[in-house]
Design an enzyme around this catalytic site. Sequence first.
Site, mmCIF file in Angstrom:
data_model
loop_
_atom_site.group_PDB
_atom_site.id
_atom_site.type_symbol
_atom_site.label_atom_id
_atom_site.label_comp_id
_atom_site.label_asym_id
_atom_site.label_seq_id
_atom_site.Cartn_x
_atom_site.Cartn_y
_atom_site.Cartn_z
ATOM 1 N N MET A 53 40.490 42.978 16.485
ATOM 2 C CA MET A 53 39.843 41.670 16.502
ATOM 3 C C MET A 53 40.930 40.646 16.769
ATOM 4 O O MET A 53 41.935 40.594 16.052
ATOM 5 C CB MET A 53 39.144 41.374 15.177
ATOM 6 N N GLU A 74 48.643 51.693 22.257
ATOM 7 C CA GLU A 74 48.427 50.906 21.035
ATOM 8 C C GLU A 74 47.984 51.762 19.856
ATOM 9 O O GLU A 74 47.617 51.225 18.817
ATOM 10 C CB GLU A 74 47.406 49.789 21.287
ATOM 11 N N LEU A 113 50.784 43.907 39.987
ATOM 12 C CA LEU A 113 51.781 42.847 40.173
ATOM 13 C C LEU A 113 51.175 41.454 40.036
ATOM 14 O O LEU A 113 51.704 40.494 40.608
ATOM 15 C CB LEU A 113 52.435 42.996 41.563
ATOM 16 N N ASP A 148 43.028 32.236 32.233
ATOM 17 C CA ASP A 148 43.493 33.037 31.096
ATOM 18 C C ASP A 148 43.613 34.481 31.575
ATOM 19 O O ASP A 148 42.630 35.084 31.983
ATOM 20 C CB ASP A 148 42.469 32.928 29.955
ATOM 21 N N ALA A 177 43.165 41.058 31.793
ATOM 22 C CA ALA A 177 43.079 41.291 33.242
ATOM 23 C C ALA A 177 43.500 42.714 33.581
ATOM 24 O O ALA A 177 42.846 43.408 34.373
ATOM 25 C CB ALA A 177 43.948 40.288 33.996
ATOM 26 N N ASP A 232 43.416 45.299 31.566
ATOM 27 C CA ASP A 232 42.395 46.197 31.037
ATOM 28 C C ASP A 232 41.172 46.228 31.948
ATOM 29 O O ASP A 232 40.551 47.278 32.145
ATOM 30 C CB ASP A 232 41.979 45.762 29.630
ATOM 31 N N SER A 243 38.090 38.125 36.063
ATOM 32 C CA SER A 243 38.343 38.003 34.618
ATOM 33 C C SER A 243 39.325 36.888 34.301
ATOM 34 O O SER A 243 39.213 36.252 33.253
ATOM 35 C CB SER A 243 38.835 39.333 34.044
#
Length: 302
Positions: free
Chosen positions: A13, A141, A223, A248, A252, A254, A284
């Site tokens: 989250m 992760e 890139l 933002d 991107a 992902d 995105s």
Amino acid sequence: MHAKVVVVGSLNMDLVARAERLPRGGETLAGDSFFTVPGGKGANQAVAVARLGGSVAMIGNVGDDAYGQQLRQALHVEGIDCQAVSVCDGVSSGVALIVVDAASQNAIVIIPGGNGLLTPESVERFDALLQAADIVICQLEVPLPTVAWTLARARELGKTVILNPAPATGPLPAEWFAHIDYLAPNESEAEALTGLPVTDKASAERAAERLLALGAGKVIVTLGAQGALFVTAQGSQHFPAPQVKALDTTAAGDTFIGGFAAALSRGMGEGEAIAFGQRAAALSVTRAGAQPSIPYLAEVQP
């Protein structure tokens, strides 16, 4: 119906505070706004696969808290198979504490929570999902032994294996490379994996060739505004990025990974799938947030 894509990875989250500037040590600063957004590289990539036309299952952990319920629900509403998103008693869900200033610079603290408890055994419990899939996606992760086990198992099962080495802090274990069909780092990750500076197409190609030499099947170096470079034993191909005004860039990468995998799962060729992933990622970055920024298939069709 069996999911064609399985994502093994993180759910976080994101707790986002915006302020005019980042606080100094010991300082209390008045902020402008606060919001929570479902994120985590694994969950983001699963959402991207689902929204961009793929059938997908997620293997990961959340904590026994309200955030965990919200993270599972965010996947469920996208039609993602969540049977393997397990609840860990006595720990928090993964969270990212993010402060963003007026210039869009940020400072982030990540607490792994349940993500840190994703063991090889907890993935093996859902081996039937891996067996039924065509494509398996991993990131970095969750604990590295779990990534290592998943890559090896997916290779053993003959699946198409995609590794997004994020966040990369150094070289990958040598034995991983033989299990990877598509290794997809960005510039900084490619640099961390190889020790070679990556600033443009030529340096990205050198880094990718090093990764091929280490045993990766094929390499896609993303890139940003400079596009993507696809490098194989047969040579390299550059894919220019669609021109957009970025608001933002969160998620991107992902979105690209999920779009690429969704396109492959629907039978597109590699080049077509890369270009599709790029179009999705370009959309995105024109929107704020992690999962809220990921587009839907109808928006990306040429």
